[in-house]
Design a protein around this motif. Structure first.
Motif, short mmCIF file in Angstrom:
data_model
loop_
_atom_site.label_atom_id
_atom_site.label_comp_id
_atom_site.label_asym_id
_atom_site.label_seq_id
_atom_site.Cartn_x
_atom_site.Cartn_y
_atom_site.Cartn_z
N ALA A 155 47.85 -2.45 52.80
CA ALA A 155 48.07 -2.22 50.89
C ALA A 155 46.88 -2.06 50.38
O ALA A 155 46.12 -2.37 49.50
CB ALA A 155 49.55 -2.83 50.12
N LEU A 156 45.82 -3.58 50.67
CA LEU A 156 44.95 -3.63 49.79
C LEU A 156 43.71 -2.79 50.46
O LEU A 156 43.18 -2.56 49.42
CB LEU A 156 44.36 -5.26 50.22
N GLU A 157 43.92 -2.16 51.60
CA GLU A 157 42.98 -1.51 51.97
C GLU A 157 43.13 -0.10 51.39
O GLU A 157 41.98 1.05 50.90
CB GLU A 157 42.67 -0.72 53.23
N ARG A 158 44.45 0.42 50.88
CA ARG A 158 45.03 1.71 50.35
C ARG A 158 44.49 1.37 48.92
O ARG A 158 43.51 1.83 47.89
CB ARG A 158 46.32 1.88 50.55
N HIS A 159 44.60 0.55 48.49
CA HIS A 159 44.28 -0.44 46.68
C HIS A 159 42.91 -0.56 46.83
O HIS A 159 42.30 0.64 46.17
CB HIS A 159 44.98 -1.31 46.63
N PHE A 160 41.67 -0.81 47.27
CA PHE A 160 40.44 -0.37 46.83
C PHE A 160 39.69 1.11 47.59
O PHE A 160 38.94 0.81 46.65
CB PHE A 160 39.16 -1.54 48.43
N ARG A 161 40.15 1.53 48.31
CA ARG A 161 40.26 2.99 48.60
C ARG A 161 40.47 4.15 46.86
O ARG A 161 39.62 4.60 46.95
CB ARG A 161 41.24 3.52 49.80
N ALA A 162 41.35 2.85 46.54
CA ALA A 162 41.70 4.27 45.21
C ALA A 162 40.22 3.98 44.33
O ALA A 162 40.00 4.89 43.39
CB ALA A 162 42.84 3.62 44.91
N ILE A 163 40.06 2.76 44.14
CA ILE A 163 39.09 1.90 43.22
C ILE A 163 37.81 2.98 43.79
O ILE A 163 37.01 3.41 43.20
CB ILE A 163 38.98 0.95 42.83
N GLU A 164 38.00 2.38 44.76
CA GLU A 164 36.63 3.23 45.49
C GLU A 164 36.32 5.24 45.01
O GLU A 164 34.88 5.75 45.12
CB GLU A 164 36.04 3.17 47.38
N SER A 165 37.65 5.58 45.02
CA SER A 165 38.00 7.01 45.10
C SER A 165 37.04 7.40 43.24
O SER A 165 36.45 8.02 43.20
CB SER A 165 38.87 7.39 45.61
N GLY A 166 38.04 6.19 42.82
CA GLY A 166 37.60 6.58 41.01
C GLY A 166 36.30 6.46 40.62
O GLY A 166 35.60 6.74 39.55
N ALA A 167 35.99 5.20 41.10
CA ALA A 167 34.17 5.51 41.38
C ALA A 167 33.19 5.97 41.77
O ALA A 167 32.03 6.27 40.61
CB ALA A 167 33.86 3.47 41.41
N PHE A 168 33.57 6.20 42.29
CA PHE A 168 32.16 6.77 43.40
C PHE A 168 32.39 8.47 43.66
O PHE A 168 31.97 9.28 43.88
CB PHE A 168 31.50 6.82 44.90
N ASP A 169 33.78 8.97 43.08
CA ASP A 169 34.46 10.75 43.10
C ASP A 169 33.81 10.58 45.05
O ASP A 169 33.48 11.77 45.49
CB ASP A 169 33.49 11.33 42.41
N ARG A 170 34.29 9.99 45.66
CA ARG A 170 34.10 10.39 47.32
C ARG A 170 35.45 10.49 48.00
O ARG A 170 35.57 12.06 48.71
CB ARG A 170 33.36 8.99 47.29
N LEU A 171 35.91 9.79 48.09
CA LEU A 171 36.99 10.41 48.82
C LEU A 171 37.93 11.00 48.75
O LEU A 171 38.73 10.77 46.89
CB LEU A 171 38.03 8.82 48.91
N SER A 172 39.21 11.61 49.22
CA SER A 172 40.54 12.23 48.33
C SER A 172 41.33 11.62 48.49
O SER A 172 41.23 10.44 49.32
CB SER A 172 40.83 13.44 49.47
N GLU A 173 42.79 12.19 48.03
CA GLU A 173 43.58 11.58 48.45
C GLU A 173 44.38 11.68 49.82
O GLU A 173 45.07 10.39 50.56
CB GLU A 173 44.46 11.83 47.35
N ALA A 174 43.77 12.89 50.29
CA ALA A 174 44.32 12.54 51.82
C ALA A 174 42.94 11.37 52.80
O ALA A 174 43.88 10.58 53.79
CB ALA A 174 43.69 13.54 52.64
#
Length: 631
Positions: free
Chosen positions: A497-516
């Motif tokens: 759950a924390l991994e998904r949370h921080f990946r979502a924050i990272e995605s918003g901050a750096f425009d890197r990760l996709s929803e997949a």
């Protein structure tokens, strides 16, 4: 010390302790004193760092490691201070004009801009070579004569940290290098070596820890040089002060950066009264383990940089004066009201604080009990670790160690009363000494003892006559043993759950990760069914045969029958169709049987409209209106 004077004692509340109230947040609790970490990354830029490996040269790997660490620091601990210094460069840029030393980033909070600058170094190495450059090892060292490049690199890092004017919990310098012995002990190299070791000792004397991240593609022998700059040889016989000073891999670096240095993070420091005549020593308490949480909300981009003005808010209590204008109230003029016995009782803030006050914060020794009286199931809260504190009461360590030795010798634990803050209810706690055989530090473990209300009441009757047979107990015991792992260590598994949370924050901050990418976080705590079948397939079948000797067809048939009937939705629809509309005769019958309240508000309103009465209010008022109509 009077009851109203806490002296130099401190307490830091948290949201995990359900005893604190008043001036604490959430449910109260005890946690680390908030503080910042100051870290300077000292990166070797000499040509020895250009050695190619399977995943690029060592210099590129060092930048990638720092970038990954900054990702986590920016999201999880945004208040930390990070600085980056390159040494062994072609060009120089630093406050003291030392040659071949380049201050890439002064100490500051990690942000998106810094991470993008580091990523640009990896993506455009030619640009880095032009602006900063990698220096030739022989040329760089010759420019310093008998002195050492590492000496001035450490001096630059020390100066950066010493210029920080805010209080920090820990101060660290981490060296990234691929050379395990930069100064072989011969000729001028011997003088360079001693200069570097002397400077490292000065850095440690300032309370700055030194760590090394070896990046060599071959074996890295830290005993050749770096053990001497990360440890005090004179006091420790060559044994490193910190066993993690020489980091072994990327995970070790991230653990080092994520760790909170316990000796700098006391949860509370309070007086410990242990004898007649108010014999008091000072102790500090720490939490050895802490649950990982999502943390507070953080703006990863500065609002001023995005063009938004800074907004500040505060709450002010006001009253209307004779002219109707709001006038602010002083804090002592704000009262609280409690309803008691049908009347409002008013309390001032000081009176409320006095009602919660039991005694001054501290811990008091009440007596001793045999160790076997301390039951494992009595541990209802996360325990703490207690250690002596010499900062307030001199000689606390001597008395503390004598008490610990006596408890170990007699096989007893100390029964104490703990009050963490002025508004915290007293708790009874047990202090038992740590074992010298394990890796625990020398001190006391503190366990909260439960009150009667803390003990769980089982919701079933134990004397209902239903008992498992010995064969059923043996079968279930075998199932549990087959699914139990003796090597399981929760610290090796990340919280999905924390991994998904921080990946979502990272995605918003750096425009890197996709929803997949966010959705593909692997939950390693979710054991596949195939693994269960492999380890306990036969025992599971035996359990089914033991507990359900007549098979499980009855339950299956009931489910199939419910599905064939349409399930709960179909039954509810059928029941709704059977409801008769309200008529005067039916309403009169329902009033007599006290069943009118089972009808819906819509039905009651429809009936009143049919009777020429305007429906007003809630359901009780509609029922009263209908009852008045038939009275």
């Amino acid at each position: 010390m009077s009851d109203d004077d806490d002296g130099g004692w401190q307490w830091a509340p948290d949201d995990e302790d359900d005893e604190a109230a008043g001036d604490t947040k959430g449910d109260g609790g005890i946690t680390a004193v908030p503080g910042k970490d100051a870290v300077v990354y000292l990166v070797d830029c000499q040509d020895s760092m250009l050695e190619e490996g399977d995943d690029g040269n060592t210099f590129t790997r060092s930048i990638q490691l720092i970038t990954k660490a900054l990702y986590e620091q920016m999201i999880a601990r945004p208040s930390d201070l990070v600085g980056i210094v390159f040494y062994g460069t072609q060009h120089n840029s630093n406050s003291n004009d030392h040659e071949h030393i380049y201050e890439f980033r002064d100490l500051g909070t990690p942000d998106v801009h810094l991470i993008r600058m580091l990523e640009a170094i990896v993506e455009n190495p030619d640009d880095f070579e032009e602006r900063i450059g990698h220096g030739d090892t022989a040329t760089v060292e010759d420019s310093y004569g008998t002195s050492a490049l590492l000496k001035y690199a450490l001096s630059t890092a020390q100066l950066m940290i010493s210029q920080v004017r805010i209080k920090v919990a820990s101060r660290r310098v981490i060296i990234f290098t691929a050379v395990d012995d930069p100064y072989p002990d011969a000729g001028d190299a011997h003088k360079k070596r001693q200069n570097a070791i002397s400077q490292a000792r000065d850095v440690r004397d300032k309370g700055i820890a030194i760590g090394v991240m070896p990046l060599s593609n071959t074996a890295f022998d830290s005993t050749l040089f770096y053990n001497e700059i990360t440890s005090d040889q004179s006091d420790n016989g060559g044994i490193p002060v910190d066993e993690t000073a020489i980091l072994q891999d990327q995970d070790a670096l991230l653990r080092r950066l994520q760790s909170k240095v316990q000796r700098h993070r006391p949860l509370m420091k309070i007086p410990f009264t242990i004898g007649p005549g108010n014999l008091t020593i000072g102790v500090r308490m720490y939490k050895l383990y802490r649950h990982a949480t999502k943390g507070v909300y953080v703006n990863v981009r500065n609002r001023e940089d995005l063009g938004y003005p800074r907004v500040e808010s505060k709450t002010v209590h006001t009253y209307a004066d004779g002219t109707g204008q709001p006038m602010p109230l002083r804090p002592d003029e704000v009262h609280r009201t409690v309803s008691y016995g049908g009347e409002n009782v008013t309390f001032t803030k000081r009176e409320l604080e006095g009602a919660k006050f039991f005694a001054a914060p501290g811990m008091t020794l009440l007596g001793f009990k045999p160790r076997h009286r301390l039951k494992r199931h009595s541990n209802v809260k996360n325990g703490l670790f207690v250690y002596p504190d010499e900062s307030v009461v001199k000689g606390s360590t001597t008395v503390f160690c004598a008490l610990r030795a006596s408890c170990r010798k007699r096989g007893v634990f100390a029964l104490c009363r703990l009050i963490g803050s002025r508004s915290m209810a007293p708790r009874f706690v047990a202090l038992y000494p740590t074992d010298e055989e394990d890796d625990s530090p020398v001190g006391f473990h503190l366990t909260y003892l439960p009150y009667t209300d803390d003990m769980r009441k089982l919701p079933y009757d134990r004397d209902d006559g239903v008992h498992a047979s010995p064969s059923q107990v043996d079968t279930m015991r075998g199932l549990i043993q087959s699914l139990t792992s003796s090597t399981f260590d929760a610290r090796k598994y990340k919280n999905p759950a924390l991994e998904r949370h921080f990946r979502a924050i990272e995605s918003g901050a750096f425009d890197r990760l996709s929803e997949a990418a966010i959705a593909t976080v692997v939950d390693y705590t979710d054991v596949p069914i195939s693994t269960v079948d492999e380890r306990a397939g036969d025992i599971v079948s035996e359990c089914v045969a033991t507990f359900f000797p007549h098979g499980t067809a009855t339950a299956v048939d009931n489910k199939r029958k419910a599905r064939d009937d349409g399930g709960g939705a179909a039954r509810a629809k059928k029941a709704k169709e059977d409801v008769k509309p309200l008529t005067p005769a039916l309403v009169k019958s329902l009033i007599e049987t006290n069943k009118l309240k089972s009808r819906t508000v819509a039905e009651l309103k429809e009936f009143l409209v049919g009777q020429g009465i305007k429906p007003v209010g809630t359901k009780p008022k509609l029922l009263d209106a209908i009852a008045a109509q038939f009275s």
